[in-house]
Design an enzyme around this catalytic site. Structure first.
Site, PDB file in Angstrom:
ATOM      1  N   ARG A  63       0.643  -1.151   0.053  1.00  0.00           N
ATOM      2  CA  ARG A  63       0.004  -0.005  -0.087  1.00  0.00           C
ATOM      3  C   ARG A  63       0.953   1.168  -0.118  1.00  0.00           C
ATOM      4  NH1 ARG A  63      -2.945   2.170   5.046  1.00  0.00           N
ATOM      5  NH2 ARG A  63      -4.456   3.554   4.160  1.00  0.00           N
ATOM      6  N   HIS A  67       0.642   4.507  -2.334  1.00  0.00           N
ATOM      7  CA  HIS A  67       0.219   5.875  -2.063  1.00  0.00           C
ATOM      8  C   HIS A  67       1.622   6.596  -2.357  1.00  0.00           C
ATOM      9  CE1 HIS A  67      -2.501   5.170   1.753  1.00  0.00           C
ATOM     10  NE2 HIS A  67      -2.826   4.529   0.344  1.00  0.00           N
ATOM     11  N   ASN A  94      -2.303   7.696   6.053  1.00  0.00           N
ATOM     12  CA  ASN A  94      -1.268   7.154   6.672  1.00  0.00           C
ATOM     13  C   ASN A  94      -1.196   6.499   7.714  1.00  0.00           C
ATOM     14  OD1 ASN A  94      -0.994   8.787   8.584  1.00  0.00           O
ATOM     15  ND2 ASN A  94       0.910   9.491   8.455  1.00  0.00           N
ATOM     16  N   HIS A 190      -6.369  -5.496  -2.229  1.00  0.00           N
ATOM     17  CA  HIS A 190      -7.280  -5.812  -0.869  1.00  0.00           C
ATOM     18  C   HIS A 190      -7.400  -7.378  -0.765  1.00  0.00           C
ATOM     19  CE1 HIS A 190      -8.667  -1.271  -1.315  1.00  0.00           C
ATOM     20  NE2 HIS A 190      -7.639  -1.475  -1.014  1.00  0.00           N
ATOM     21  N   THR A 191      -6.898  -8.337  -1.423  1.00  0.00           N
ATOM     22  CA  THR A 191      -6.727  -9.711  -1.062  1.00  0.00           C
ATOM     23  C   THR A 191      -6.007  -9.914   0.417  1.00  0.00           C
ATOM     24  OG1 THR A 191      -6.265 -11.896  -1.658  1.00  0.00           O
ATOM     25  CG2 THR A 191      -4.863 -10.361  -2.241  1.00  0.00           C
TER      26      THR A 191
END
Ligand code: HEM
Ligand SMILES: *[C@@H]1O[C@H](CO)[C@@H](O)[C@H](O)[C@H]1NC(C)=O
Ligand SMILES: *[C@@H]1O[C@H](CO)[C@@H](O)[C@H](O)[C@H]1NC(C)=O
Ligand SMILES: CC(=O)N[C@H]1CO[C@H](CO)[C@@H](O)[C@@H]1O
Length: 322
Positions: A63, A67, A94, A190-191
């Site tokens: 992630r 970002h 964050n 998102h697994t």
């Protein structure tokens, strides 16, 4: 001669204002080849040291790269610390980013071997890949040669929202040069990983202000979520892909297809013809192409608005500009 021509072309094309597209093709996996041996091995070994001990770090490291790339491009700006607490990493999304120590450890190991050579933006791109691989996900070759930015501003953090519908998300991705397939494929990240009741309570307790839940969610899933999250609970963690949160597989698409997407941004992948078709295809085929698709889209994500050539710098410490 060939290189001279290439440079001339780059200069020419930059003048036309399409430097992003061209400069991105300058990245290449063997970029550091002669400048420092075994970079990839060092990054992998240090990343594995951390991730195998604490597998939940993998999600956060993946992630973090996303970002980084979505705010000011993949320039390591997410890593910069600010004394005034006004850098990207100080922004609301964050709060749950973890694993900055992994990046620092990798960078320290690289600096020992070849000081001032490997950018923090490249470190992050490789660490994200190796973290995913360490928990059973796909491996892809990471094109290298990004340089580090010197600017990181909290005010510029404008990430896709978990409350957005697919129309908005498609626009968010298109703004970064990513297409609809990239959107649905990368949502497959998102697994793995976790979120919290804070981001879901409105969806399950008071969706339209009438004490209702989002009809895009399966009632049994809502019941399970309510059991875990009281209406005033903003802390308890929730698995992004219940039942399969620790392994990098295609199970996320099964969850979405069963109306068990945690966020609106997950569920809404059923609302668009193309994203829906992709979800259903992965369900039916047992994730047949997901590993390859994810690899391809990660390479594209890793090329968003990068700095190359004389732009930016090679940071000595990832948390600070030189
Ligand atoms: C499509 C737009 C996206 C939205 C709206 C979104 C939103 C979110 C939100 C709200 C969280 C929970 C954070 C928290 O509770 O603090 C999350 C977690 C996560 N996201 Fe996304 N995300 C998106 C795309 C992506 C992409 C492209 C990736 C990576 C390629 C990614 C990887 C992750 C991972 C791995 C987690 C779990 C983090 C952890 O366990 O610490 N997401 N996402
Ligand atoms: C998506 O969200 C935007 C902004 O909230 C809204 O204007 C639009 O009507 C929504 N689109 C659909 C198809 O629901
Ligand atoms: C649900 O939302 C409505 C409208 O925003 C608000 O008046 C009400 O207090 C909320 N109920 C709960 C339980 O939060
Ligand atoms: C990991 C990290 O840097 N977290 C910061 C996120 O932002 C808040 C302020 O909004 C800081 O207090 C955290 O230290």
């Amino acid at each position: 001669m060939a290189i001279k021509n290439l440079l001339a072309l780059v200069v020419f094309v930059s003048v036309l204002g399409v430097s992003v597209a061209i400069s991105s093709s300058i990245l290449k996996p063997e970029y550091y080849g002669s400048k420092c041996a075994d970079i990839e091995g060092i990054v992998r070994r240090v990343t594995e040291q951390y991730v195998l001990r604490k597998p939940s770090l993998a999600a956060s490291l993946l992630r973090m790269h996303f970002h980084d790339c979505f705010v000011r491009g993949c320039d390591g700006s997410i890593l910069l610390k600010s004394a005034n607490k006004d850098a990207e990493r100080d922004s609301f999304p964050n709060l749950t980013l973890r694993g900055f120590e992994v990046i620092d450890a990798v960078k320290t190991a690289l600096e020992k071997k070849c000081p001032g050579v490997v950018s923090c933006a490249d470190v992050l791109a490789m660490v994200a890949r190796d973290a995913v691989r360490a928990i059973g996900g796909p491996w892809w070759s990471v094109p290298l040669g990004r340089r580090d930015g010197r600017i990181s501003r909290i005010a510029e953090v404008n990430l896709p929202s978990p409350f957005s519908n697919v129309t908005i998300l498609k626009k968010n991705f298109a703004d970064k040069g990513l297409n609809v397939k990239d959107l649905v494929v990368l949502s497959g990240a998102h697994t793995i990983g976790i979120s919290s009741c804070a981001l879901v309570n409105a969806r399950i307790y008071n969706f339209t202000g009438k004490g209702d839940f989002d009809p895009a969610m399966s009632p049994s899933y809502v019941r399970a979520l309510k059991k875990r999250c009281s209406p005033i609970d903003f802390k308890t963690t929730l698995d992004m892909d219940p039942g399969s949160v620790k392994t990098f597989d295609s199970h996320y698409f099964n969850a979405v297809a069963q109306k068990k997407g945690l966020f609106i941004s997950d569920s809404t992948l059923l609302d668009d013809f193309q994203t829906n078709l992709y979800v259903q295809t992965q369900v039916i085929s047992g994730g047949f192409s997901f590993g390859k698709d994810f690899s391809d889209s990660m390479v594209k994500l890793g090329k968003v608005e990068i700095l190359t050539g004389q732009k930016g710098e090679i940071r000595k410490r990832c948390g600070f500009v030189n």
